[in-house]
Structure formats: structure tokens, C-alpha cells
Write a protein that holds these residues in place. Structure first.
Motif, short mmCIF file in Angstrom:
data_model
loop_
_atom_site.label_atom_id
_atom_site.label_comp_id
_atom_site.label_asym_id
_atom_site.label_seq_id
_atom_site.Cartn_x
_atom_site.Cartn_y
_atom_site.Cartn_z
N ARG A 163 9.86 2.21 6.86
CA ARG A 163 8.66 1.60 6.31
C ARG A 163 7.57 1.48 7.39
O ARG A 163 6.42 1.84 7.17
N GLU A 170 4.14 3.78 7.24
CA GLU A 170 2.90 3.06 7.01
C GLU A 170 1.92 3.23 8.17
O GLU A 170 0.71 3.34 7.98
N SER A 228 -0.11 3.24 -0.81
CA SER A 228 0.31 3.16 0.60
C SER A 228 1.71 2.58 0.75
O SER A 228 2.23 2.47 1.84
N TYR A 245 5.84 2.07 0.52
CA TYR A 245 7.00 2.86 0.91
C TYR A 245 7.84 3.21 -0.30
O TYR A 245 7.93 2.44 -1.25
#
Length: 219
Positions: free
Chosen positions: A39, A43, A72, A74
Motif C-alpha cells: 500500500r 500510493e 488512488s 490500493y
């Protein structure tokens, strides 16, 4: 500037390959990759790519808009990431081919000084936007001097008119007024899409001259 942007595109492509490799390894029964690591890495990559595309192609460019449309967040499979990567690769290919928004290059916040922007653009073989930037600095300075002397300088007032009025009130002599007129001619040629009317040397001398002009007249 070109070298730095090219390097950044490559860095983000390398990072994308590492992220994709993580997705591939996650399908293995022996995978021990923490979801939180995924993640964070993905990101961070998403934010960096979004910033780079906006800087190179502009906030409202098709690449930026398409990239921003993708959530945006995950995801456990690679579908979202592959969509992001496809847009990034298309943007990188366009950049490699020189298909960038020059207005974005001009306004990029990587430069703190507008004349440094002009120098960087000229060094990157963008003589037209370099001349436009230098001309903008010149006009802004001229308008400041007009304010100082109470000379009209609204949007309809031409630079040549303001220049003549400043010479009349003694802000600078006729020789300097003629020089300003010559710089303005280069700026106008650049702004109206006539790069054949001036050379890179003309722009180089213009940038240096405008720098001295600003220093001398506003001090």
C-alpha cells in the motif's frame, strides 16, 4: 531540466517494475509480502507520477485527467495498478518524443526565478518559450516603472507606448528605449509563432540584457 525530468521518468518506471514484480510474487504460495508495504509503495508511486505528469504536461492535460480518474486506493489484484502504469507509459513515450506542454514547462515550480526559467528553456533548445518568459519579465518591469511615474499601463496599453513614455520622463535614455523595443520585437515574434525571426543567440542576449535592465531600473 530535460535530463532531470528524463531521469525522474526512468526512476518511476523502475519503481513501477518493482511494484509489478511484487504483484507477481504475491501469487506464489511462499509469498510473505506485507500488504501495508504494498500500500505504501504503490500510493507513493501514484502520487509521484501524478505530480510529474502535471508538471510536464499541465494540470488539465489528457494524461493528467486520465491518471486522476483512476482511484488512488490500493487493490489486492493488479488491475488498478496496470491501468495507472499504462497511462504513465504513454506519458513517458510522449515525453521521450518531445510532445510536452511548453506552457507547463514555463510555469513549472522547479525554478524560483523567471529568468532562470528562460535560461533553462534555452539550454534545452526551447528558444521560443524562453523568449516569451524573458519578454514577460521585461513587460512586468516596464509596468512597474510606469506605476512609479504615474503613466497609464492597463491591459490595452502597448509595451512600445509605455517604453516611449518612460524615455520621455527620463527613466532611461533613447538608446535604452531602442534596446527595449528590440527585445519587445523578439518577444512578439515568439508569442505569435514566428521563431524564424530570431535566433538562439538573440534570446541569450535578450535574457542577459533584461536581467541587467531589471537590476538597474528597479534598484
Amino acid at each position: 531540466m530535460n535530463d532531470r525530468l528524463k531521469k525522474r521518468f526512468q526512476e518511476l518506471l523502475n519503481e513501477a517494475n518493482r511494484i509489478y514484480d511484487r504483484y507477481q510474487r504475491s501469487e506464489s504460495p511462499n509469498s510473505h509480502i506485507e500488504e501495508s508495504d504494498w500500500r505504501l509503495g504503490e500510493e507513493k508511486w501514484f502520487a509521484s507520477v501524478d505530480s510529474l505528469i502535471a508538471k510536464v504536461f499541465g494540470e488539465q492535460s489528457p494524461h493528467r485527467e486520465k491518471f486522476a480518474e483512476i482511484p488512488s486506493g490500493y487493490s489486492k489484484d493488479d488491475s488498478v495498478f496496470r491501468s495507472r502504469l499504462a497511462i504513465f507509459q504513454a506519458a513517458k513515450e510522449d515525453y521521450d518524443c518531445g510532445l510536452t506542454d511548453l506552457r507547463a514547462l514555463i510555469s513549472a515550480d522547479v525554478f524560483s526565478d523567471e529568468l532562470e526559467q528562460a535560461e533553462e528553456l534555452l539550454a534545452a533548445n526551447y528558444k521560443t518559450p524562453a523568449a516569451v518568459v524573458a519578454g514577460t519579465v521585461l513587460e512586468t518591469t516596464i509596468r512597474s516603472l510606469c506605476d512609479k511615474h504615474g503613466i497609464q499601463n492597463d491591459r490595452k496599453t502597448k509595451l512600445d507606448t509605455m517604453n516611449s513614455e518612460l524615455a520621455k520622463v527620463g527613466e532611461y535614455n533613447k538608446a535604452k528605449a531602442d534596446q527595449v523595443r528590440a527585445w519587445a520585437k523578439i518577444r512578439n515574434s515568439a508569442a505569435h509563432g514566428h521563431p524564424e525571426e530570431f535566433t538562439e543567440t538573440d534570446v541569450k542576449l535578450m535574457i542577459a540584457g533584461v536581467r541587467d535592465f531589471v537590476a538597474n531600473q528597479l534598484n
